[in-house]
Design an enzyme around this catalytic site. Structure first.
Site: not given
Length: 320
Positions: A93, A162, A230
């Site tokens: 991203d 990540d 999350y």
């Protein structure tokens, strides 16, 4: 699904059984399956704005992505006195890349992302996140992150992993073998920062990774950030570190990342929304139950992620 005539997304998943984050869907912007996973982007009718999903799991939203991207990147970067070479594994991203490129001392950034579709979605739908792809220090390697790390020896100062959760294409990034490969890819004084799940549900996996990592690194510490979309509203990072060659303190003290080793400039601070020098130190302060398990070896009473990973491996073996 539909509630009172409106479309909602609920993050139903066996990794966090019996609970789900829900957001009202204003418009589905992208919905395709890549070679590796199901990639979706939707505009939510909430303050969280645009949302990226991979296999039905929230990766980033406009509102809270800073809490994750800034912390997973700046904790290791500010713990190193002069990081010049940085590897980002995953992160298609572009958010971690954005944060790494804020550091003028960094001379080279390699990002290893297996799924080009994630990169394309980041560029199109998250323009304030995917801002650093044209930085001349950045080079992209499209391929398997674990294999790429194994090909490098004593090269990087910082490795940031990540990854998504330890199912699907990211499974290999949660093994002792991978942590050993990252250690071999570091120069003296190097740091590793990896996505390391939530203490509320996943202490079995966190403890396992910490035990395996301590066989390889001079210091292994756990930090966390608050991020509402999350699971359980938080996610942690395993920060693994090597002492510099000229260390005057013990290796453990010299390698510790609990205090920044470089100052945050006022110019950079103006562009950050979550990380600060105070937040750096505070993020390593854990609740007593988590500290006992991660640092003192207390028994984990309830298995979650390790059990899911074992079942996935058994299913894979049976399919062969």
């Amino acid at each position: 699904h539909e509630i009172n005539g409106k479309q909602w997304f609920s993050e139903v998943n066996e990794q966090w059984r019996g609970q789900a984050m829900s957001l009202e869907v204003k418009e589905m912007l992208f919905d395709k399956k890549s070679e590796y996973q199901h990639v979706q982007v939707f505009e939510s009718n909430s303050p969280f704005g645009t949302v990226l999903l991979l296999d039905g799991v929230i990766q980033i939203t406009d509102l809270d992505e800073c809490a994750y991207q800034e912390m997973i990147a700046h904790l290791p970067l500010f713990s190193h006195q002069n990081p010049e070479r940085v590897l980002v594994v995953g992160g298609g991203d572009g958010g971690v890349l954005r944060e790494v490129c804020r550091h003028g001392c960094v001379k080279e950034v390699v990002i290893c992302e297996i799924d080009k579709m994630v990169i394309e979605c980041g560029m199109k739908y998250f323009p304030t996140v995917a801002t650093a792809w044209k930085d001349p220090r950045v080079s992209l390697h499209c391929g398997d992150g674990a294999a790429f790390v194994k090909s490098k020896k004593s090269y990087f100062d910082i490795i940031i992993c990540d990854s998504s959760d330890p199912v699907g294409p990211a499974t290999s990034l949660f093994t002792g073998e991978f942590y050993k490969a990252m250690r071999e890819a570091l120069r003296p004084g190097g740091k590793v920062s990896t996505q390391a799940e939530t203490t509320w549900l996943d202490l079995d996996l966190i403890q396992h990774l910490a035990v395996e990592s301590r066989k390889q690194y001079d210091s292994v510490e756990y930090a966390y950030t608050q991020i509402p979309t999350y699971p359980c509203g938080m996610i942690g990072f395993l920060i693994c570190s090597l002492a510099p060659e000229d260390a005057k303190d013990s290796k453990l003290q010299a390698a510790s990342c609990k205090q920044p080793r470089r100052a945050l400039t006022s110019e950079m601070a103006k562009n950050l929304n979550y990380y600060s020098e105070e937040m750096h130190s505070a993020s390593f302060v854990l609740p007593a139950f988590a500290r006992r398990i991660i640092y003192e070896g207390a028994k984990v009473e309830r298995l979650n992620k390790t059990k899911i990973m074992e079942e996935a491996e058994k299913n894979k073996a049976q399919q062969k």
